[in-house]
Write a protein that holds these residues in place. Structure first.
Motif, mmCIF file in Angstrom:
data_model
loop_
_atom_site.group_PDB
_atom_site.id
_atom_site.type_symbol
_atom_site.label_atom_id
_atom_site.label_comp_id
_atom_site.label_asym_id
_atom_site.label_seq_id
_atom_site.Cartn_x
_atom_site.Cartn_y
_atom_site.Cartn_z
ATOM 1 N N GLU A 136 0.833 -1.185 0.000
ATOM 2 C CA GLU A 136 0.000 0.000 0.000
ATOM 3 C C GLU A 136 0.879 1.250 0.000
ATOM 4 O O GLU A 136 1.966 1.264 0.584
ATOM 5 N N ALA A 137 0.384 2.332 -0.616
ATOM 6 C CA ALA A 137 1.158 3.566 -0.709
ATOM 7 C C ALA A 137 1.225 4.250 0.641
ATOM 8 O O ALA A 137 0.347 4.083 1.499
ATOM 9 N N ARG A 138 2.293 5.051 0.825
ATOM 10 C CA ARG A 138 2.412 5.851 2.034
ATOM 11 C C ARG A 138 1.300 6.898 2.091
ATOM 12 O O ARG A 138 0.855 7.409 1.073
ATOM 13 N N ARG A 139 0.885 7.217 3.285
ATOM 14 C CA ARG A 139 -0.126 8.262 3.470
ATOM 15 C C ARG A 139 0.529 9.531 3.974
ATOM 16 O O ARG A 139 1.522 9.512 4.672
ATOM 17 N N GLY A 140 -0.083 10.683 3.614
ATOM 18 C CA GLY A 140 0.376 11.967 4.124
ATOM 19 C C GLY A 140 -0.775 12.952 4.071
ATOM 20 O O GLY A 140 -1.916 12.574 3.804
ATOM 21 N N LEU A 141 -0.487 14.212 4.334
ATOM 22 C CA LEU A 141 -1.520 15.240 4.271
ATOM 23 C C LEU A 141 -1.283 16.109 3.052
ATOM 24 O O LEU A 141 -0.153 16.472 2.739
ATOM 25 N N SER A 142 -2.372 16.459 2.379
ATOM 26 C CA SER A 142 -2.259 17.202 1.129
ATOM 27 C C SER A 142 -2.405 18.698 1.365
ATOM 28 O O SER A 142 -3.397 19.314 1.002
ATOM 29 N N GLY A 143 -1.432 19.307 2.029
ATOM 30 C CA GLY A 143 -1.393 20.754 2.138
ATOM 31 C C GLY A 143 -2.415 21.330 3.086
ATOM 32 O O GLY A 143 -2.791 20.730 4.099
ATOM 33 N N ALA A 144 -2.922 22.552 2.760
ATOM 34 C CA ALA A 144 -3.760 23.314 3.669
ATOM 35 C C ALA A 144 -5.042 22.594 4.029
ATOM 36 O O ALA A 144 -5.568 22.718 5.141
ATOM 37 N N ALA A 145 -5.599 21.852 3.089
ATOM 38 C CA ALA A 145 -6.863 21.175 3.360
ATOM 39 C C ALA A 145 -6.686 20.060 4.386
ATOM 40 O O ALA A 145 -7.656 19.661 5.047
ATOM 41 N N GLY A 146 -5.472 19.576 4.529
ATOM 42 C CA GLY A 146 -5.219 18.539 5.512
ATOM 43 C C GLY A 146 -5.856 17.206 5.181
ATOM 44 O O GLY A 146 -6.015 16.343 6.052
ATOM 45 N N GLU A 147 -6.205 17.001 3.919
ATOM 46 C CA GLU A 147 -6.832 15.756 3.506
ATOM 47 C C GLU A 147 -5.785 14.671 3.339
ATOM 48 O O GLU A 147 -4.666 14.941 2.883
ATOM 49 N N PRO A 148 -6.115 13.427 3.701
ATOM 50 C CA PRO A 148 -5.166 12.333 3.464
ATOM 51 C C PRO A 148 -4.835 12.211 1.986
ATOM 52 O O PRO A 148 -5.697 12.402 1.133
ATOM 53 N N ALA A 149 -3.601 11.923 1.698
ATOM 54 C CA ALA A 149 -3.180 11.745 0.309
ATOM 55 C C ALA A 149 -2.210 10.582 0.234
ATOM 56 O O ALA A 149 -1.618 10.187 1.240
ATOM 57 N N PHE A 150 -2.087 10.005 -0.965
ATOM 58 C CA PHE A 150 -1.173 8.894 -1.173
ATOM 59 C C PHE A 150 0.024 9.378 -1.991
ATOM 60 O O PHE A 150 -0.099 10.231 -2.856
ATOM 61 N N PHE A 151 1.195 8.835 -1.675
ATOM 62 C CA PHE A 151 2.404 9.200 -2.389
ATOM 63 C C PHE A 151 3.053 7.920 -2.908
ATOM 64 O O PHE A 151 3.995 7.416 -2.302
ATOM 65 N N PRO A 152 2.563 7.365 -3.999
ATOM 66 C CA PRO A 152 3.104 6.091 -4.471
ATOM 67 C C PRO A 152 4.538 6.220 -4.955
ATOM 68 O O PRO A 152 4.869 7.149 -5.690
ATOM 69 N N GLY A 153 5.371 5.299 -4.524
ATOM 70 C CA GLY A 153 6.774 5.290 -4.934
ATOM 71 C C GLY A 153 7.251 3.877 -5.134
ATOM 72 O O GLY A 153 6.455 2.959 -5.391
ATOM 73 N N MET A 154 8.547 3.669 -4.992
ATOM 74 C CA MET A 154 9.109 2.320 -5.103
ATOM 75 C C MET A 154 10.415 2.261 -4.329
ATOM 76 O O MET A 154 11.030 3.291 -4.033
ATOM 77 N N TYR A 155 10.817 1.057 -3.979
ATOM 78 C CA TYR A 155 12.095 0.787 -3.329
ATOM 79 C C TYR A 155 12.782 -0.332 -4.121
ATOM 80 O O TYR A 155 12.106 -1.220 -4.652
ATOM 81 N N ILE A 156 14.094 -0.271 -4.195
ATOM 82 C CA ILE A 156 14.831 -1.271 -4.977
ATOM 83 C C ILE A 156 15.979 -1.826 -4.141
ATOM 84 O O ILE A 156 16.691 -1.076 -3.463
ATOM 85 N N ASN A 157 16.149 -3.136 -4.199
ATOM 86 C CA ASN A 157 17.350 -3.781 -3.649
ATOM 87 C C ASN A 157 18.074 -4.454 -4.806
ATOM 88 O O ASN A 157 17.455 -5.159 -5.607
ATOM 89 N N THR A 158 19.374 -4.207 -4.889
ATOM 90 C CA THR A 158 20.196 -4.941 -5.852
ATOM 91 C C THR A 158 21.313 -5.650 -5.106
ATOM 92 O O THR A 158 21.898 -5.095 -4.177
ATOM 93 N N ALA A 159 21.576 -6.873 -5.496
ATOM 94 C CA ALA A 159 22.745 -7.609 -5.010
ATOM 95 C C ALA A 159 23.590 -7.942 -6.227
ATOM 96 O O ALA A 159 23.066 -8.067 -7.339
#
Length: 350
Positions: A136-159
């Protein structure tokens, strides 16, 4: 539902079903397929006839995912390739573990996979095994309105695994007073670029990440037969961190000259604006090399003959002064002690 009908990653892409198969088939294999990876078995079988290999792993969590000069995919390949190269090894194969957040646009994923492929081609190495998870995406607040927002990203591991190069003897125990310190190019550009991108700051002159695979340049220097004692890529902690580690482990002092540090005017200006010491800012395409004094000029010339090393410079020397410390001689005639950063001066930049 066919995988190519979705424009964003959804949790079901990591469920092991048809959507997972479609994700791999449509977004990874078109760029990364090769004889070891394409069968999609649980591991890769590699030919190996030597009695030693070098093995390393690293994880990448940088935001934003894309920035001038690079992205998280290029970082993941270059970082692991360089970790092998500074150990005196030729990279043989990499693994690729990707953790995707739900909502990540497929277009972003496709650009980063293309960047991974390009970096692998530059380094001459293959991705031979991998894994994908969706969370699931990280949650945060979307500025002045303070509404929950999602910030989809990715993480990578290389060996990565690599073959030790014949004759390469790189170990900090080989560093002695009288040795010379080199860096392979201009400093601090990666960390400052990511920080500027995160803050939405643009500079008059171009400032871009230096992320690059250094294995070919390093192999050329080692093949020249010079007496290279030790090397390390100057990532988190920057050049200051590498030099402090050498001083501490070998109980020697290191003197560096500010006038000889290769730092571009833009990077120096950005460092002053952010209140950072460029010696402590991370690089992703620069290496610190300790070499016997008699071989310093030949190694410098070898580095400058490669595109990644054109701005290489001799920056200092190892001394027997006690107590062991790293000292900077400033352009104004002063002296100051150089220390590794206490914690993390920047938000995560790799």
């Amino acid at each position: 539902m066919p995988g190519n009908a979705l424009e964003r990653v959804v949790v079901a892409h990591g469920g092991g079903g048809e959507l997972t198969a479609a994700l791999v088939r449509e977004h990874f294999l078109p760029k990364l397929a090769n004889g070891q990876l394409s069968p999609l078995t649980d591991g890769a079988i590699l030919d190996w006839s030597r009695d030693k290999l070098v093995f390393t792993t690293d994880s990448y969590v940088v935001t934003p995912l894309e920035f001038p000069g690079g992205d998280i995919g290029r970082l993941a390949v270059c970082g692991t390739v360089n970790d092998l190269a500074v150990m005196g090894a030729r990279p043989i194969a990499l693994s690729l573990g990707m953790i995707l957040e739900e909502g990540l646009p497929m277009a972003v994923l496709d650009r980063i996979v293309a960047s991974i492929e390009a970096a692998c081609r530059e380094a001459g190495v293959l991705i031979v095994t991998g894994d994908t998870k969706v969370i699931e995406a990280r949650r945060g607040l979307s500025g002045a309105a303070g509404e929950p927002a999602f910030f989809p990203g990715m993480y990578i591991n290389t060996a990565g695994i690599g073959a030790p190069l014949p004759g390469a003897k790189l170990d900090v125990s080989r560093v002695h007073p009288g040795d010379v310190i080199l860096v392979s190019g201009a400093l601090a550009e990666h960390g400052l670029t990511v920080l500027a991108a995160r803050e939405g700051i643009e500079f008059d002159s171009n400032l871009a990440s230096d992320a690059a695979p250094l294995n070919h340049m390093i192999q050329s220097a080692l093949n020249a037969g010079a007496d290279i004692r030790f090397m390390r890529d100057a990532t988190r902690g920057g050049v200051a961190g590498v030099l402090a580690d050498i001083s501490e482990q070998r109980e020697v002092s290191i003197v560096i000259e500010e006038a000889d540090l290769p730092i571009t005017p833009t990077a120096r200006h950005a460092s002053e604006m952010f209140g950072l010491d460029p010696l402590t800012v991370a690089n992703e395409g620069k290496v610190v090399i300790v070499v016997a004094a008699r071989a310093a000029e030949s190694v410098l010339n070898e580095l400058r003959g490669h595109p990644c090393g054109r701005q290489a410079a001799i920056i200092g020397r190892v001394t027997a002064e006690q107590p062991p410390l790293v000292e900077l001689h400033t352009v104004s005639g002063g002296e100051r002690i150089v220390q590794r950063p206490y914690g993390e001066e920047l938000p995560r930049i790799c």
